[in-house]
Design an enzyme around this catalytic site. Structure first.
Site, short mmCIF file in Angstrom:
data_model
loop_
_atom_site.label_atom_id
_atom_site.label_comp_id
_atom_site.label_asym_id
_atom_site.label_seq_id
_atom_site.Cartn_x
_atom_site.Cartn_y
_atom_site.Cartn_z
N CYS A 192 0.87 -1.16 0.00
CA CYS A 192 0.00 0.00 0.00
C CYS A 192 0.91 1.22 0.00
O CYS A 192 2.12 1.09 0.14
CB CYS A 192 -0.86 0.03 1.25
SG CYS A 192 -1.79 -1.48 1.47
N TRP B 214 -3.97 -1.78 -1.38
CA TRP B 214 -4.01 -3.03 -2.17
C TRP B 214 -4.37 -4.08 -1.15
O TRP B 214 -3.55 -4.44 -0.32
CB TRP B 214 -2.63 -3.26 -2.78
CG TRP B 214 -2.58 -4.31 -3.84
CD1 TRP B 214 -2.85 -4.15 -5.16
CD2 TRP B 214 -2.17 -5.67 -3.67
NE1 TRP B 214 -2.66 -5.33 -5.83
CE2 TRP B 214 -2.25 -6.28 -4.94
CE3 TRP B 214 -1.77 -6.45 -2.59
CZ2 TRP B 214 -1.92 -7.60 -5.15
CZ3 TRP B 214 -1.45 -7.78 -2.81
CH2 TRP B 214 -1.53 -8.34 -4.07
N ARG C 36 1.39 1.55 -6.05
CA ARG C 36 1.60 0.59 -4.95
C ARG C 36 0.30 -0.12 -4.56
O ARG C 36 0.33 -1.05 -3.76
CB ARG C 36 2.16 1.33 -3.73
CG ARG C 36 3.49 1.99 -3.98
CD ARG C 36 3.93 2.76 -2.76
NE ARG C 36 4.29 1.87 -1.69
CZ ARG C 36 5.52 1.47 -1.41
NH1 ARG C 36 6.53 1.90 -2.13
NH2 ARG C 36 5.76 0.67 -0.41
N GLU D 272 0.92 -10.06 -17.81
CA GLU D 272 0.75 -9.02 -16.80
C GLU D 272 -0.14 -7.88 -17.27
O GLU D 272 -1.00 -7.41 -16.53
CB GLU D 272 2.14 -8.49 -16.43
CG GLU D 272 2.17 -7.45 -15.35
CD GLU D 272 3.59 -6.96 -15.05
OE1 GLU D 272 4.49 -7.15 -15.91
OE2 GLU D 272 3.80 -6.39 -13.97
N ASN E 128 1.13 0.49 6.22
CA ASN E 128 1.58 -0.42 5.16
C ASN E 128 2.35 -1.54 5.84
O ASN E 128 3.25 -1.26 6.63
CB ASN E 128 2.47 0.34 4.17
CG ASN E 128 3.06 -0.56 3.11
OD1 ASN E 128 2.47 -1.57 2.75
ND2 ASN E 128 4.22 -0.19 2.61
N GLY E 129 1.99 -2.78 5.53
CA GLY E 129 2.68 -3.91 6.15
C GLY E 129 1.66 -4.94 6.59
O GLY E 129 0.48 -4.87 6.23
N LYS F 215 2.99 -2.51 -7.70
CA LYS F 215 4.37 -2.44 -8.17
C LYS F 215 5.36 -2.96 -7.13
O LYS F 215 6.33 -3.62 -7.46
CB LYS F 215 4.71 -1.00 -8.54
CG LYS F 215 6.08 -0.93 -9.21
CD LYS F 215 6.20 0.24 -10.11
CE LYS F 215 7.51 0.24 -10.87
NZ LYS F 215 7.56 -0.80 -11.92
N LYS G 120 5.46 -10.11 -19.35
CA LYS G 120 4.90 -8.81 -19.75
C LYS G 120 3.54 -9.02 -20.41
O LYS G 120 2.60 -8.28 -20.15
CB LYS G 120 5.83 -8.09 -20.74
CG LYS G 120 7.03 -7.44 -20.13
CD LYS G 120 6.71 -6.13 -19.46
CE LYS G 120 7.16 -5.96 -18.08
NZ LYS G 120 7.87 -6.81 -17.26
N GLU H 107 10.54 -13.34 -19.83
CA GLU H 107 10.18 -11.95 -19.54
C GLU H 107 9.11 -11.46 -20.52
O GLU H 107 8.17 -10.76 -20.13
CB GLU H 107 11.43 -11.07 -19.58
CG GLU H 107 11.20 -9.58 -19.44
CD GLU H 107 10.49 -9.18 -18.14
OE1 GLU H 107 10.37 -10.00 -17.23
OE2 GLU H 107 10.03 -8.03 -18.09
N HIS I 22 8.21 -31.41 -24.75
CA HIS I 22 8.08 -32.33 -23.62
C HIS I 22 6.75 -32.13 -22.89
O HIS I 22 6.69 -32.28 -21.67
CB HIS I 22 9.25 -32.16 -22.66
CG HIS I 22 10.57 -32.54 -23.27
ND1 HIS I 22 10.93 -33.83 -23.53
CD2 HIS I 22 11.59 -31.77 -23.73
CE1 HIS I 22 12.13 -33.86 -24.10
NE2 HIS I 22 12.55 -32.61 -24.24
C1 AGP Z 1 7.21 -6.95 -13.60
O1 AGP Z 1 6.69 -6.20 -14.60
C2 AGP Z 1 6.62 -6.80 -12.28
N1 AGP Z 1 6.27 -5.50 -11.94
C3 AGP Z 1 7.26 -7.64 -11.17
O2 AGP Z 1 7.52 -8.91 -11.65
C4 AGP Z 1 8.53 -7.07 -10.48
O3 AGP Z 1 9.62 -7.17 -11.32
C5 AGP Z 1 8.75 -7.86 -9.18
O4 AGP Z 1 7.66 -7.65 -8.33
C6 AGP Z 1 10.03 -7.50 -8.47
O5 AGP Z 1 10.05 -6.15 -8.12
P1 AGP Z 1 11.40 -5.41 -7.71
O6 AGP Z 1 12.28 -5.41 -8.91
O7 AGP Z 1 10.98 -4.05 -7.27
O8 AGP Z 1 12.00 -6.22 -6.60
#
Ligand code: AGP
Length: 579
Positions: free
Chosen positions: A2, A71, A27, A459, A97-98, A574, A456, A452, A475
């Protein structure tokens, strides 16, 4: 996961809090709320995103206040569960937050004492505990509460009739902004950039007592000094700058983020640490984990150094001996699993290095040394320019270990990155946006590039995509290939080329359409593939970057075609600050 903000000073607090929460939205964005104190405590909470317009109706009085964008963790995203949470009497408010791990026990105890809970949040337990211990001084009540909390917290507390904010931190970040007879508090730098470049990072265990003209920080009951640091990000970096989405802006900033990270180089003491390592272990999550896998392939190939790349979340389950350099890679520097892994490495007396984008982040405090990426603030949930900057930092390590063999390649790589930004991906986008499932395949360092690309895609477009080592597809996953299942194949020249072309033919024989990435002028590949996307014919290190960029753009344009919420994909935040 959050975001929290606080303001105390001479301004009307509400607009400062609202603006701050908008900056922190990445966040978490399922509900939000603010509280201010004038003569009395006023609270405004809503579900949904703070950018949806409802925030404009908030007109709370007072120049001291706190805010939160959520969140959901404990409890659904409802108005009641949104923060601030208040005590029984409606006099004390907190944003948090936490995660409070002993919340159930605390709640049971508090209810037995006669406290009435309104929400399902763990946060509410904190405010009732403060209320229970309040005896005329908010700071003392907070201090008496902290030993009862197990878990992680960054919280801000205010109370009616008092121009005062109490901030406390344990395993979740708080940074304070220092103005002229005013202070700001936030989960990260973003909300502060509008007002000040002078910041103070609280340490775990710190409690700050903030009034308009004075800041006192305590640790273990003793008053401590924390240095004021200058931030080198500016507020312009946090704006969309004419782009439709932050993600597209950040994709376009990649030549710069790569170049700046290379230009910043590596400090002498970090160089020494890197040169001394006989083997390297990397820990990271998500996209950052993918950069560590790419590093493993490249470093073992070029510098003959053994490399382990582990997911932060799985690290604790591996008990193999650990006695050498451990590098944690994280854009935010706040990812709980990555921090926990680095702490484990420290406990085993390993030298530790943080590669992160955020100066002052928790990871920089845990690690022995830091190699800062120069991506600038990344707002979109999808990591793009931070990925490229991580690769820049990691490729510099390879270059260092190879005595500068790639100086020339790295100093010109940003030009090739720039070359692919304007690729026309229309046909590939049309194919992907019609699909429910897609596969991305590659070999060697292009296997994690494929992972990756798939991350993307899922996501931000919500098209289910899997990244596979090209040799593995037969496989099992072959059973899923149909004419409606696009397969994105990365076929660059070199040892992987012929076998990748064979893999493409195998896929085609199962009637799945192939989108192939290959170097400019590769006629053979262009003929076999349904759609051919050229990337410049460059060094392997650069091909990793250009191929990644094309896949980012493919995901972006597919998500746009499907009308997705690009910068705030559903269910994601994020900064992942829970295990
Ligand atoms: C990728 O697009 C994501 N936002 C996610 O996988 C991100 O890379 C992951 O949560 C790790 O975050 P960080 O690099 O801030 O540790």
């Amino acid at each position: 996961m959050c975001g929290i903000v606080g303001y105390i000073g001479r301004r009307d607090a509400t607009p400062v809090l609202i603006q701050g929460l908008k900056r922190l939205e990445y966040r978490g964005y399922d509900s939000f709320g603010i509280a201010t104190v004038g003569s009395e405590l006023e609270v405004y909470k809503r579900t949904g995103s703070i950018s949806d317009g409802e925030a404009e109706a908030a007109h709370l009085r007072g120049s001291t206040g706190i805010g939160h964008t959520r969140w959901a963790g404990y409890g659904e995203p409802t108005v009641v569960n949104a923060h601030p949470q208040i005590d029984c009497e409606g006099k004390i408010a907190i944003v948090h937050n936490g995660t409070i791990e002993n919340y159930s026990d605390l709640r049971r105890h508090l209810e037995e004492q006669g406290h009435t809970f309104r929400s399902e949040t763990d946060t509410e337990a904190i405010v009732h505990l403060i209320e229970e211990r309040y005896d005329g001084d908010l700071l003392s009540a907070v201090n008496a509460t902290l030993p009862l909390l197990q878990g992680s917290y960054a919280f801000l507390a205010i109370m009616e009739d008092a121009e005062r904010i109490i901030a406390a931190r344990n395993k979740s970040p708080i940074v304070l902004g220092v103005g002229d007879a005013e202070f700001f508090a936030a989960s990260d730098l973003m909300p502060l950039l509008d007002y000040t470049e002078r910041v103070i990072y609280l340490e775990d265990g710190d409690v700050a007592d903030i009034t308009p003209g004075r800041l006192d920080i305590y640790h273990g009951g003793q008053r401590v000094e924390r240095p004021i640091e200058l931030v080198d990000w500016c507020v312009e970096d946090t704006r969309k700058g004419g782009f439709d989405h932050y993600m597209l802006k950040e994709i376009f900033e990649q030549p710069q983020s790569f170049y700046e990270t290379i230009r910043a180089g590596i400090d002498e003491d970090v160089r020494q640490m890197l040169m001394d390592a006989d083997e390297i272990t990397l820990v990271a999550c998500g996209t950052s984990y993918h950069t560590t896998l790419i590093f493993k392939y490249l470093a073992e190939t070029f510098c003959n150094v053994p490399v382990r790349a582990e997911m932060g979340s799985e690290f604790k389950y591996f008990t193999a001996p650990l006695n050498n350099l451990v590098i944690a890679v994280s854009q935010s520097g706040e990812t709980t699993d990555t921090i926990a892994a680095l702490n484990m490495a420290k406990a085993r007396n390993c030298p530790t290095l943080a590669i992160t984008n955020v100066q002052g982040s928790t990871l920089t405090r845990v690690a022995d040394k830091t190699l800062l990426m120069r991506a600038g603030p990344e707002v979109s949930v999808a990591a793009t320019k931070s990925y490229t900057a991580q690769l820049a930092a990691l490729m510099q390590i390879i270059n260092l270990r190879c005595e500068g063999a790639f100086d020339d390649v790295l100093s010109h790589a940003h030009l090739a990155i720039g070359d692919v930004l304007l690729h026309n991906l229309e046909d590939a986008v049309a194919l992907c946006s019609r699909a429910d499932h897609a596969f991305f395949m590659g070999r060697g360092p292009f296997y994690p590039v494929a992972m990756e690309g798939a991350l993307k895609m899922k996501e931000i477009s919500y098209v289910h995509a899997e990244g596979y080592a090209a040799g593995e597809l037969k496989h099992g996953p072959f059973a899923l290939l149909t004419p409606e299942t696009p397969v994105v194949a990365i076929c660059t020249p070199g040892p992987i080329y012929n076998v990748m072309v064979s893999n493409v033919k195998e896929v085609k024989a199962r009637k799945a359409p192939v989108i192939a990435l290959g170097v400019d002028g590769d006629k053979e590949l262009a003929e076999i593939a349904d759609i051919f996307i050229p990337i410049p014919d460059t060094h392997l290190l650069v091909q990793v970057l250009t191929a990644s960029l094309v896949l980012q753009l493919l995901a972006y344009h597919t998500a746009c075609a499907l009308g997705r919420d690009i910068d705030r994909p559903r269910n994601l935040a994020k900064s992942v600050t829970v295990e």
